[in-house]
Structures are given as C-alpha cells and as structure tokens.
Scaffold this motif. Structure first.
Motif, PDB file in Angstrom:
ATOM      1  N   MET A  65       0.955  -1.097  -0.070  1.00  0.00           N
ATOM      2  CA  MET A  65       0.099  -0.163  -0.177  1.00  0.00           C
ATOM      3  C   MET A  65       0.867   1.312  -0.153  1.00  0.00           C
ATOM      4  O   MET A  65       1.904   1.152   0.816  1.00  0.00           O
ATOM      5  N   ALA A  66       0.654   2.147  -0.573  1.00  0.00           N
ATOM      6  CA  ALA A  66       1.467   3.320  -0.948  1.00  0.00           C
ATOM      7  C   ALA A  66       0.947   4.524  -0.319  1.00  0.00           C
ATOM      8  O   ALA A  66      -0.520   4.703  -0.022  1.00  0.00           O
ATOM      9  N   ILE A  67       1.512   5.592   0.114  1.00  0.00           N
ATOM     10  CA  ILE A  67       0.885   6.725   0.694  1.00  0.00           C
ATOM     11  C   ILE A  67       0.403   7.699  -0.532  1.00  0.00           C
ATOM     12  O   ILE A  67       1.089   7.807  -1.414  1.00  0.00           O
ATOM     13  N   ALA A  68      -0.944   8.234  -0.319  1.00  0.00           N
ATOM     14  CA  ALA A  68      -1.463   8.999  -1.268  1.00  0.00           C
ATOM     15  C   ALA A  68      -0.581  10.322  -1.534  1.00  0.00           C
ATOM     16  O   ALA A  68       0.100  10.886  -0.374  1.00  0.00           O
ATOM     17  N   ARG A  69      -0.700  10.768  -2.778  1.00  0.00           N
ATOM     18  CA  ARG A  69       0.039  12.082  -2.763  1.00  0.00           C
ATOM     19  C   ARG A  69      -0.723  13.118  -2.359  1.00  0.00           C
ATOM     20  O   ARG A  69      -0.144  14.176  -1.667  1.00  0.00           O
ATOM     21  N   LYS A  70      -2.193  13.002  -2.366  1.00  0.00           N
ATOM     22  CA  LYS A  70      -2.747  14.207  -1.735  1.00  0.00           C
ATOM     23  C   LYS A  70      -2.616  14.129   0.076  1.00  0.00           C
ATOM     24  O   LYS A  70      -2.905  13.145   0.525  1.00  0.00           O
ATOM     25  N   GLY A  71      -2.298  15.461   0.466  1.00  0.00           N
ATOM     26  CA  GLY A  71      -2.090  15.507   1.939  1.00  0.00           C
ATOM     27  C   GLY A  71      -0.651  14.900   2.586  1.00  0.00           C
ATOM     28  O   GLY A  71      -0.273  15.282   3.514  1.00  0.00           O
ATOM     29  N   ARG A  83       3.612  15.146   2.000  1.00  0.00           N
ATOM     30  CA  ARG A  83       4.668  16.018   1.564  1.00  0.00           C
ATOM     31  C   ARG A  83       5.836  15.290   1.148  1.00  0.00           C
ATOM     32  O   ARG A  83       6.226  14.217   1.447  1.00  0.00           O
ATOM     33  N   GLN A  84       6.594  16.013   0.351  1.00  0.00           N
ATOM     34  CA  GLN A  84       7.855  15.568  -0.152  1.00  0.00           C
ATOM     35  C   GLN A  84       9.278  16.106   0.271  1.00  0.00           C
ATOM     36  O   GLN A  84       9.003  17.287   0.749  1.00  0.00           O
ATOM     37  N   TYR A 105      11.718  11.213  -0.754  1.00  0.00           N
ATOM     38  CA  TYR A 105      10.846  10.549   0.052  1.00  0.00           C
ATOM     39  C   TYR A 105       9.396  11.191   0.101  1.00  0.00           C
ATOM     40  O   TYR A 105       9.423  12.468  -0.022  1.00  0.00           O
ATOM     41  N   ARG A 106       8.412  10.642   0.468  1.00  0.00           N
ATOM     42  CA  ARG A 106       7.172  11.406   0.784  1.00  0.00           C
ATOM     43  C   ARG A 106       6.661  10.824   2.283  1.00  0.00           C
ATOM     44  O   ARG A 106       7.069   9.725   2.874  1.00  0.00           O
ATOM     45  N   TRP A 107       6.195  11.866   3.075  1.00  0.00           N
ATOM     46  CA  TRP A 107       5.866  11.466   4.460  1.00  0.00           C
ATOM     47  C   TRP A 107       4.538  12.123   4.669  1.00  0.00           C
ATOM     48  O   TRP A 107       4.009  12.944   4.042  1.00  0.00           O
ATOM     49  N   TYR A 108       3.954  11.487   5.834  1.00  0.00           N
ATOM     50  CA  TYR A 108       2.599  11.919   6.102  1.00  0.00           C
ATOM     51  C   TYR A 108       2.135  11.635   7.528  1.00  0.00           C
ATOM     52  O   TYR A 108       2.777  10.657   8.320  1.00  0.00           O
ATOM     53  N   ILE A 109       1.598  12.633   8.086  1.00  0.00           N
ATOM     54  CA  ILE A 109       1.163  12.661   9.529  1.00  0.00           C
ATOM     55  C   ILE A 109      -0.193  12.890   9.631  1.00  0.00           C
ATOM     56  O   ILE A 109      -0.935  13.677   8.895  1.00  0.00           O
ATOM     57  N   ARG A 110      -1.011  11.847  10.102  1.00  0.00           N
ATOM     58  CA  ARG A 110      -2.156  11.962  10.264  1.00  0.00           C
ATOM     59  C   ARG A 110      -2.980  13.314  10.531  1.00  0.00           C
ATOM     60  O   ARG A 110      -2.522  13.999  11.846  1.00  0.00           O
ATOM     61  N   ARG A 111      -4.021  13.936  10.094  1.00  0.00           N
ATOM     62  CA  ARG A 111      -4.555  14.726  10.425  1.00  0.00           C
ATOM     63  C   ARG A 111      -5.244  15.265  11.785  1.00  0.00           C
ATOM     64  O   ARG A 111      -5.035  16.107  12.383  1.00  0.00           O
ATOM     65  N   ALA A 134       4.327   8.201   8.660  1.00  0.00           N
ATOM     66  CA  ALA A 134       4.776   7.181   7.503  1.00  0.00           C
ATOM     67  C   ALA A 134       5.649   7.832   6.557  1.00  0.00           C
ATOM     68  O   ALA A 134       5.617   9.244   6.069  1.00  0.00           O
ATOM     69  N   ILE A 135       6.742   7.220   5.948  1.00  0.00           N
ATOM     70  CA  ILE A 135       7.774   7.577   5.281  1.00  0.00           C
ATOM     71  C   ILE A 135       8.020   6.629   4.025  1.00  0.00           C
ATOM     72  O   ILE A 135       8.167   5.483   4.404  1.00  0.00           O
ATOM     73  N   GLU A 136       7.599   7.157   2.872  1.00  0.00           N
ATOM     74  CA  GLU A 136       8.140   5.960   1.824  1.00  0.00           C
ATOM     75  C   GLU A 136       9.072   6.802   0.762  1.00  0.00           C
ATOM     76  O   GLU A 136       8.899   7.942   0.349  1.00  0.00           O
TER      77      GLU A 136
END
Length: 56
Positions: A1-7, A9-10, A18-24, A40-42
């Motif tokens: 499963m990949a991190i969505a681009r929407k929401g 950050r690169q 890398y793309r990272w995401y913190i839950r809103r 999450a970091i991908e």
C-alpha cells in the motif's frame, strides 16, 4: 500500500526523494499526550518499495 500524494509532503535527502505523512486528526491517546504521534515515510525511487513508520 502506498502513501497517497494528496495530503503528503515530499522531502529530498542525499539526492533521494521521500514522501511523508502525518495523520491530520490525532487519536484520543495522542491528543492527551499518552502516546506519540506516528508518521509514515515512503521512498519515491523506482525499484525501492518500502514504507517506514516512525514516532514523532
């Protein structure tokens, strides 16, 4: 499963993207400081399929 681009950050580190995401919205335990936030970091490099979850 990949991190969505929407929401997400690169970030670039050592010429790799890398793309990272913190839950809103934090969970209840995170909001009352009983547990750390998770992020999450991908890797965005082709051929590297991995995702890491770290504490913040």
């Amino acid at each position: 499963m990949a991190i969505a681009r929407k929401g997400s950050r690169q970030i670039t580190f050592n010429n790799q993207s890398y793309r990272w995401y913190i839950r809103r919205k934090p969970t209840y335990c995170q909001a009352v400081f009983q547990s750390p936030m998770l992020m999450a970091i991908e890797s965005e490099t082709e051929g590297e399929n991995w995702c890491a979850i770290g504490q913040y």
